[in-house]
Design an enzyme around this catalytic site. Sequence first.
Site, PDB file in Angstrom:
ATOM      1  N   GLU A  98      83.913  63.985   4.266  1.00  0.00           N
ATOM      2  CA  GLU A  98      83.975  65.103   3.323  1.00  0.00           C
ATOM      3  C   GLU A  98      85.218  65.954   3.567  1.00  0.00           C
ATOM      4  O   GLU A  98      85.269  66.736   4.535  1.00  0.00           O
ATOM      5  CB  GLU A  98      82.732  65.990   3.395  1.00  0.00           C
ATOM      6  CG  GLU A  98      82.810  67.098   2.328  1.00  0.00           C
ATOM      7  CD  GLU A  98      81.594  68.000   2.236  1.00  0.00           C
ATOM      8  OE1 GLU A  98      80.790  68.008   3.169  1.00  0.00           O
ATOM      9  OE2 GLU A  98      81.483  68.697   1.208  1.00  0.00           O
ATOM     10  N   LYS A 227      62.411  62.345  12.404  1.00  0.00           N
ATOM     11  CA  LYS A 227      63.199  61.828  11.277  1.00  0.00           C
ATOM     12  C   LYS A 227      62.541  62.032   9.905  1.00  0.00           C
ATOM     13  O   LYS A 227      62.776  61.255   8.992  1.00  0.00           O
ATOM     14  CB  LYS A 227      63.533  60.340  11.499  1.00  0.00           C
ATOM     15  CG  LYS A 227      64.272  60.089  12.818  1.00  0.00           C
ATOM     16  CD  LYS A 227      64.600  58.646  13.058  1.00  0.00           C
ATOM     17  CE  LYS A 227      65.361  58.492  14.378  1.00  0.00           C
ATOM     18  NZ  LYS A 227      65.608  57.095  14.733  1.00  0.00           N
ATOM     19  N   ASP A 302      71.606  60.087  17.435  1.00  0.00           N
ATOM     20  CA  ASP A 302      70.852  59.330  16.434  1.00  0.00           C
ATOM     21  C   ASP A 302      70.981  60.072  15.102  1.00  0.00           C
ATOM     22  O   ASP A 302      70.404  61.142  14.903  1.00  0.00           O
ATOM     23  CB  ASP A 302      69.379  59.228  16.858  1.00  0.00           C
ATOM     24  CG  ASP A 302      68.596  58.277  15.965  1.00  0.00           C
ATOM     25  OD1 ASP A 302      68.901  58.213  14.752  1.00  0.00           O
ATOM     26  OD2 ASP A 302      67.677  57.616  16.475  1.00  0.00           O
ATOM     27  N   HIS A 397      87.847  72.597  -2.513  1.00  0.00           N
ATOM     28  CA  HIS A 397      87.520  71.172  -2.596  1.00  0.00           C
ATOM     29  C   HIS A 397      88.433  70.433  -3.567  1.00  0.00           C
ATOM     30  O   HIS A 397      88.650  69.230  -3.417  1.00  0.00           O
ATOM     31  CB  HIS A 397      86.038  70.981  -2.921  1.00  0.00           C
ATOM     32  CG  HIS A 397      85.167  71.208  -1.718  1.00  0.00           C
ATOM     33  ND1 HIS A 397      84.664  70.185  -0.961  1.00  0.00           N
ATOM     34  CD2 HIS A 397      84.770  72.350  -1.113  1.00  0.00           C
ATOM     35  CE1 HIS A 397      83.972  70.692   0.065  1.00  0.00           C
ATOM     36  NE2 HIS A 397      84.016  72.004  -0.012  1.00  0.00           N
TER      37      HIS A 397
END
Length: 402
Positions: A98, A227, A302, A397
């Site tokens: 990004e 998760k 992770d 951006h």
Amino acid sequence: MDVDALVAAVRNGDVRLHELEQHADADDAAAARRRLLAEETGAELETVGAYAFDAAVAEPNIENMFGAAQVPMGIVGPIAVDGGAVDGPAHLPLATTEGALLASVNRGCAAIRAAEGATARVLKNAMTRAPVFRVSDVAEASETAAWVREHVDRLAEVAESTTSHGELRGVTPYVVGDSVFFRFAYDTKDAMGMNMATIATEAACETIEAETPAELVALSGNLCSDKKPAAINSIEGRGRTVAADALIPREVVESYFGTTPEAIAEANTRKNLVGSAKAGALGFNAHVANTVAAAFLATGQDIAQVVEGSNAITTAETRDDGLYASLTIASLEVGTVGGGTKLPTQREALDIVGVRGGGDPPGSNADALAEIITTAALAGELSLLGALASNHLASAHEELGR
Ligand SMILES: CC(C)(COP(=O)([O-])OP(=O)([O-])OC[C@H]1O[C@@H](n2cnc3c(N)ncnc32)[C@H](O)[C@@H]1OP(=O)([O-])[O-])[C@@H](O)C(=O)NCCC(=O)NCCSC(=O)C[C@@](C)(O)CC(=O)[O-]
Ligand SMILES: NC(=O)C1=CN([C@@H]2O[C@H](COP(=O)(O)OP(=O)(O)OC[C@H]3O[C@@H](n4cnc5c(N)ncnc54)[C@H](OP(=O)(O)O)[C@@H]3O)[C@@H](O)[C@H]2O)C=CC1
């Protein structure tokens, strides 16, 4: 076998694609998979095969390997932070695709430096695993929960016999009809600890089954909660619960963010607090997941646990003619040993931060990493809030991200 022979063996049906390492070294196995995949799909796989480490070192981390995903890595910092485990300044590598993200976090770091630094502390350290048991009825459920409450020391002895580092901190029972859950919480020191906690909990479950009528249904019963978005992690914490704050003088806010403390505080209240409440969000922040994900990728964490890493609340208010801002991440699951932290690229990234491997005392390296990531995420919050308050998000951006 050489690569040609491996390819032929798969084509003939003599060897399965995931069995190639049994007949060759890991690099040749990956090369054979690339060739088979390229022929099957027409994809060109030169870049994916141009990885810079020995594939054998990744064998504990991946199956069916055919290459590596190379994500650009940049650097932010120095991060000026006074922590419980870290005493800045530190640099933090971030891996992302990004555009504008690194510039934004770096801008927040520059403002924090100009403000004489942030403060960060690990408030809680508890990696959890919560098995679910079957009982016949609620009376048995209550009896089983009571037995566990009374025998935590014995369960700790059994669980800790499986690890030389992990320590059981507590076990919390939850009953739903004829299902009983026990949320085991461990201090896993410098490991993120999910394997460690799972192995230790399995041993404790055997004792529970032997001593109570309960029968184990699943070693993970989702009250852990790993998760998945879950309020229990936002409230009770999971992994490290970490807070960071900074007081930014008015002139620093104006020069770095082109806006005022009042405008940033209002943007935070209306966006991060009111907007998040209306959205039913668990994370009351702007983009903590951005910094957490990029730091996780760079340092071998992770990546699926970014879900928990975004359980974070950002506050901002005017104070002492400046801006006081804080960020509290309820469940930041990080390690400096084990898992992906052993891979060569990720080891180098941890070396930059100065936290590779086990700390002295154990746990201090993972604490330091948690404090640095949280402070960088606070920097990202400040910068994005500043960009929103000064109406610079879209233009930033357009300039950097396209
Ligand atoms: C892009 C900036 C930083 C420009 O901001 P600026 O103020 O024009 O930058 P500057 O050129 O004046 O430099 C100020 C400081 O920024 C840093 N900086 C500046 N440029 C660079 C660069 N190339 N590389 C590294 N660092 C850079 C650097 O630290 C520099 O200080 P110095 O060190 O020079 O004293 C600013 O406009 C900005 O931060 N915009 C916000 C962008 C942002 O935060 N994006 C995050 C992703 S958005 C998203 O994914 C989530 C979202 C938005 O959907 C969530 C939501 O709903 O809110
Ligand atoms: N099993 C599961 O359900 C899940 C597994 N994972 C995966 O688990 C992995 C992470 O598990 P994790 O247990 O952290 O890592 P590892 O399984 O790699 O184990 C790390 C081991 O390192 C040893 N160790 C050496 N020095 C230290 C130290 N200073 N502090 C702590 N431990 C030390 C410990 O051994 P000892 O215990 O002998 O002391 C510890 O168990 C990741 O790959 C992740 O993707 C993720 C989610 C779920």
